[in-house]
Design an enzyme around this catalytic site. Sequence first.
Site, PDB file in Angstrom:
ATOM      1  N   ASP A   1       0.806  -1.584  -0.688  1.00 43.83           N
ATOM      2  CA  ASP A   1       0.037  -0.302  -0.259  1.00 43.83           C
ATOM      3  C   ASP A   1       0.619   1.336   0.150  1.00 43.83           C
ATOM      4  OD1 ASP A   1       0.540  -1.208   2.649  1.00 43.83           O
ATOM      5  OD2 ASP A   1      -0.210   0.776   3.743  1.00 43.83           O
TER       6      ASP A   1
ATOM      7  N   ARG B   1       4.709   1.326 -11.495  1.00 49.82           N
ATOM      8  CA  ARG B   1       3.551   0.911 -10.846  1.00 49.82           C
ATOM      9  C   ARG B   1       2.994   0.319 -10.517  1.00 49.82           C
ATOM     10  NH1 ARG B   1       3.273   6.929  -9.930  1.00 49.82           N
ATOM     11  NH2 ARG B   1       0.839   5.992 -10.157  1.00 49.82           N
TER      12      ARG B   1
ATOM     13  N   LYS C   1      -6.312  -0.241   6.109  1.00 49.56           N
ATOM     14  CA  LYS C   1      -4.960   0.049   7.423  1.00 49.56           C
ATOM     15  C   LYS C   1      -5.254   1.864   7.647  1.00 49.56           C
ATOM     16  CE  LYS C   1      -0.528   1.342   6.264  1.00 49.56           C
ATOM     17  NZ  LYS C   1       0.802   0.960   6.062  1.00 49.56           N
TER      18      LYS C   1
ATOM     19  N   GLU D   1      -2.622   0.694  13.413  1.00 51.20           N
ATOM     20  CA  GLU D   1      -0.940   0.689  13.114  1.00 51.20           C
ATOM     21  C   GLU D   1      -0.757   1.851  14.080  1.00 51.20           C
ATOM     22  OE1 GLU D   1       0.753   0.299   9.453  1.00 51.20           O
ATOM     23  OE2 GLU D   1       2.755   0.008  10.646  1.00 51.20           O
TER      24      GLU D   1
ATOM     25  N   GLU E   1       2.349   2.630  14.987  1.00 49.79           N
ATOM     26  CA  GLU E   1       4.291   2.449  14.408  1.00 49.79           C
ATOM     27  C   GLU E   1       5.279   2.809  15.180  1.00 49.79           C
ATOM     28  OE1 GLU E   1       5.861   1.677  10.087  1.00 49.79           O
ATOM     29  OE2 GLU E   1       8.183   1.079  11.453  1.00 49.79           O
TER      30      GLU E   1
ATOM     31  N   LYS F   1      -1.245  -4.288  13.929  1.00 49.16           N
ATOM     32  CA  LYS F   1      -0.072  -4.243  13.729  1.00 49.16           C
ATOM     33  C   LYS F   1       0.268  -3.525  14.152  1.00 49.16           C
ATOM     34  CE  LYS F   1       1.470  -3.309   8.575  1.00 49.16           C
ATOM     35  NZ  LYS F   1       1.854  -3.484   7.043  1.00 49.16           N
TER      36      LYS F   1
ATOM     37  N   SER G   1       7.282  -5.172   9.645  1.00 52.85           N
ATOM     38  CA  SER G   1       8.830  -5.319   9.701  1.00 52.85           C
ATOM     39  C   SER G   1       9.535  -3.979   9.893  1.00 52.85           C
ATOM     40  CB  SER G   1       9.284  -5.636   8.231  1.00 52.85           C
ATOM     41  OG  SER G   1       8.958  -5.255   7.156  1.00 52.85           O
ATOM     42  N   GLY G   2       9.282  -2.586   9.689  1.00 55.72           N
ATOM     43  CA  GLY G   2       9.972  -1.809  10.419  1.00 55.72           C
ATOM     44  C   GLY G   2      11.215  -1.230   9.832  1.00 55.72           C
ATOM     45  N   GLY G   3      12.163  -2.135   8.832  1.00 56.53           N
ATOM     46  CA  GLY G   3      13.332  -2.414   8.829  1.00 56.53           C
ATOM     47  C   GLY G   3      13.742  -3.247   8.582  1.00 56.53           C
TER      48      GLY G   3
ATOM     49  N   SER H   1       2.175  -8.560   8.093  1.00 61.72           N
ATOM     50  CA  SER H   1       1.695  -7.981   7.279  1.00 61.72           C
ATOM     51  C   SER H   1       3.204  -6.896   6.783  1.00 61.72           C
ATOM     52  CB  SER H   1       0.732  -7.137   7.735  1.00 61.72           C
ATOM     53  OG  SER H   1       0.449  -6.611   7.015  1.00 61.72           O
TER      54      SER H   1
ATOM     55  N   TYR I   1       7.199   6.308   5.197  1.00 58.79           N
ATOM     56  CA  TYR I   1       6.798   6.316   4.038  1.00 58.79           C
ATOM     57  C   TYR I   1       5.758   6.688   3.135  1.00 58.79           C
ATOM     58  CZ  TYR I   1       6.465   0.856   4.179  1.00 58.79           C
ATOM     59  OH  TYR I   1       6.824  -0.048   4.192  1.00 58.79           O
TER      60      TYR I   1
HETATM   61  P1  13P Z   1       6.969  -3.005   6.929  1.00 60.26           P
HETATM   62  O1  13P Z   1       6.394  -3.865   6.812  1.00 60.26           O
HETATM   63  O2  13P Z   1       7.934  -1.844   5.609  1.00 60.26           O
HETATM   64  O3  13P Z   1       7.309  -1.661   8.244  1.00 60.26           O
HETATM   65  O4  13P Z   1       5.765  -0.948   6.404  1.00 60.26           O
HETATM   66  C1  13P Z   1       4.964  -2.162   7.128  1.00 60.26           C
HETATM   67  C2  13P Z   1       3.635  -1.321   6.433  1.00 60.26           C
HETATM   68  O5  13P Z   1       2.662  -0.171   7.475  1.00 60.26           O
HETATM   69  C3  13P Z   1       3.071  -1.121   5.225  1.00 60.26           C
HETATM   70  O6  13P Z   1       1.866  -1.485   5.339  1.00 60.26           O
END
Ligand code: 13P
Length: 393
Positions: A68, A90, A180, A220, A222, A262, A304-306, A331, A393
């Site tokens: 996304d 894309r 999301k 989410e 983060e 998430k 996954s966050g990096g 996710s 992002y």
């Molecule tokens: P990442 O797994 O790259 O951190 O992406 C998280 C996200 O929120 C994408 O929807």
Amino acid sequence: MACSSFVKLNAAASSWIGGHQSVNSRSGSAPRFSNRRLSVVRAGSYTDELVKTAKSIASPGHGILAIDESNATCGKRLASIGLDNTETNRQAYRQLLLTTPGLGDYISGAILFEETLYQSTTDGKKFVDCLRDGNIVPGIKVDKGLVPLPGSNNESWCQGLDGLASRSAEYYKEGARFAKWRTVVSIPCGPSALAVKEAAWGLARYAAISQDNGLVPIVEPEILLDGDHPIERTLEVAEKVWAEVFYYLAENNVVFEGILLKPSMVTPGAEHKQKASPETIANHTLTMLRRRVPPAVPGIMFLSGGQSEVEATLNLNAMNQSPNPWHVSFSYARALQNSVLKAWQGRPENAEAAQKALLVRAKANSLAQLGKYSAEGENEEAKKGMFVKGYTY
Ligand code: 13P
């Protein structure tokens, strides 16, 4: 939202401290707990469907493919392999991902950006239909991104509540069944009480609006990897953030059985001197979740966050070594896409190899969801971290 007969005990502590007498309005029976109050959760017309959708996404051996990225962020992915950020490129990239044969064996949901939700393959098949045919639930990013939060310590807040109800209704018509909303919390910036409260309130309003329109909200907040703090500090902040998120979710009468979370995994800051093992990360993350997340929530789908692809998979695997009250899964965006991009390089002749690379990662994480993954034979590329300081992002 229509008021129905759906009455249940609200798990939030706040529900139990009112001075009112409790009455189950349907039973008509005399209240038994004079000092307690039953909280009525007003289920909307979509409640049963939301619960079903959330459960089907949180099914054994399955997780979410997050693709996304906004057009700007997708541009960064394309630039990494020398492609221009055009609609055609894309579309080609998303087509490669969403038409991977067998993807539904490991992936139960895909989060799309608005452009992709309305887009089709070059043969004219809607992406939403590709997903449905592959047994994958289409989802949609509904937030409008982050902007500076005035009055805070250089922190941000997430926009997108204005017009969200009508946009969500449109997305549902277009085939989306979950949503999301990603907001962020920065540990090096504090986080300030204001930023945490704003993040939690925004997520809760979004969740209530999504459920009212038939979309299962992915919640989410983060907690960014940035910083040199130890893992204990991340645990402390994560507990604070999730306490507020659940407080406001309950205040907004969100049906917990119809949401997905998430979270970030609880890790040391990316610049901390010591790295933590998957067991330590799993331990801290599960401690935080057990303290904060009611078992009514069907699924925890980590970002996954990096982290590197292999790190993210190993950590997930470590969390599934013993049973959890919720489905604990993935996710991922970066940790599912990195190898794919490297294999593809924008060349049609590499498309098959790129789809194979996606299946390798999806299968690895599916095994990790079941607690059966081993990193043996993983290639060096998949072990490379993707953390970028101050990443947006
Ligand atoms: P990442 O797994 O790259 O951190 O992406 C998280 C996200 O929120 C994408 O929807």
